[in-house]
Design an enzyme around this catalytic site. Structure first.
Site, PDB file in Angstrom:
ATOM      1  N   GLU A  48      71.940  39.747  13.554  1.00  0.00           N
ATOM      2  CA  GLU A  48      72.230  38.856  14.688  1.00  0.00           C
ATOM      3  C   GLU A  48      73.047  37.645  14.231  1.00  0.00           C
ATOM      4  OE1 GLU A  48      71.681  39.642  17.650  1.00  0.00           O
ATOM      5  OE2 GLU A  48      70.043  41.105  17.603  1.00  0.00           O
ATOM      6  N   ASN A  52      76.879  36.903  15.224  1.00  0.00           N
ATOM      7  CA  ASN A  52      77.159  35.649  15.918  1.00  0.00           C
ATOM      8  C   ASN A  52      78.347  34.924  15.274  1.00  0.00           C
ATOM      9  OD1 ASN A  52      75.824  33.763  18.019  1.00  0.00           O
ATOM     10  ND2 ASN A  52      76.329  32.424  16.305  1.00  0.00           N
ATOM     11  N   ARG A 106      77.791  41.616  25.935  1.00  0.00           N
ATOM     12  CA  ARG A 106      76.708  41.140  25.086  1.00  0.00           C
ATOM     13  C   ARG A 106      75.436  41.026  25.917  1.00  0.00           C
ATOM     14  NH1 ARG A 106      77.548  41.993  20.343  1.00  0.00           N
ATOM     15  NH2 ARG A 106      75.943  40.467  19.846  1.00  0.00           N
TER      16      ARG A 106
END
Lengths: 152, 118
Positions: A48, A52, A106
């Site tokens: 993650e 990001n 997303r």
């Protein structure tokens, strides 16, 4: 407390490096004898955070991601950094289902997942200079470590 | 890392089985493979079998939610089957299990979709 072991990796911000980052951190923390669940949570946090940095830190597609990992006693400390555009609205990104890139389909759950899987999660960001995602997670809290699971 | 998408038709239901790691890097290929077949169905009916998924993050949740929205908008139905334990945790955190029908086995999900469409 003095770190007992640490490592740092710097790599190009491309999606093909997401699995590399997950595997690298998982291999490093394996010496802490994590459970399967803990290892999966660590890999998810890394995935993650690195995603990001790649998607939101560098919307133009050029940059580098730095990953620092320390083992301090029974705790893993992880920092994932980019030198990208930074986060303008910190409150918004912490809201479940929020995404600044709806064009990429997303889910907006990345921050919620990182908060759930880490014991501590801090974000330090400066617009125009980049973002540091900092995590602390205790390893070895559950009863069956990975080595025992492999043998059973 | 990539995800292998294997599809078959069972009656009027598209059954797609994923194998591998579903992250941001592989999400787009999975999305395109599923949409290619779903776009040819009217209404689309999909069972997504996750038994072979060895890793998934929020990018995978995005793919699943995106297909669910597209299928619902076109009057279709979607079911999830064989969710590995580590992915169940993501479903619980995200609330996905409250939105979508999740079945223990692929056959059970297919039967449920057939019953809904009769």
């Amino acid at each position: 407390m003095t770190p007992t072991n640490e490592m740092q990796i710097r790599f190009t911000a491309v999606s093909g490096n997401e699995s590399f980052a997950r595997v690298a951190v998982a291999a490093f923390v394996a010496q802490m004898n994590p459970t399967m669940d803990e290892l999966t949570e660590v890999k998810t946090i890394v995935s993650e955070a690195v995603t990001n940095a790649i998607i939101h830190g560098y919307p133009d597609g050029f940059g580098e991601v730095t990953l620092q990992c320390k083992i301090v006693g029974d705790t893993m400390e992880l920092v994932v950094s980019d030198s990208g555009v930074g986060i303008a609205d910190m409150n918004a990104v912490r809201q479940p289902l929020y995404t600044s890139r709806p064009d990429l389909e997303r889910s907006g759950m990345g921050f919620t997942i990182m908060e759930s899987f880490a014991d501590e999660f801090d974000v330090v960001s400066s617009v125009g200079h980049g973002t540091h995602l900092k995590f602390r997670k205790r390893i070895g809290e559950a009863s069956m470590p990975l080595s025992a699971a492999r043998e059973s | 890392m990539s995800v292998n998408v294997r599809t078959k038709r069972v009656g009027g239901v598209l059954v797609a089985s994923l194998q591998g790691e579903l992250d941001d890097h592989s999400a787009d290929a999975v999305r395109k493979a599923l949409d290619r077949e779903l776009d040819a169905m009217s209404p689309p009916r999909l069972v997504l079998d996750l038994e072979g998924v060895t890793f998934m993050d929020s990018s995978g949740l995005g793919v699943i939610l995106g297909r669910y929205r597209k299928i619902s908008e076109r009057g279709g139905q979607m079911r999830i089957a064989s969710v590995p334990a580590q992915i169940h945790k993501l479903f619980a955190i995200s609330g996905l299990h409250k939105v979508m029908h999740v079945h223990a086995k692929q056959g059970e999900a297919v039967r449920a979709l057939k019953e809904v469409s009769q």
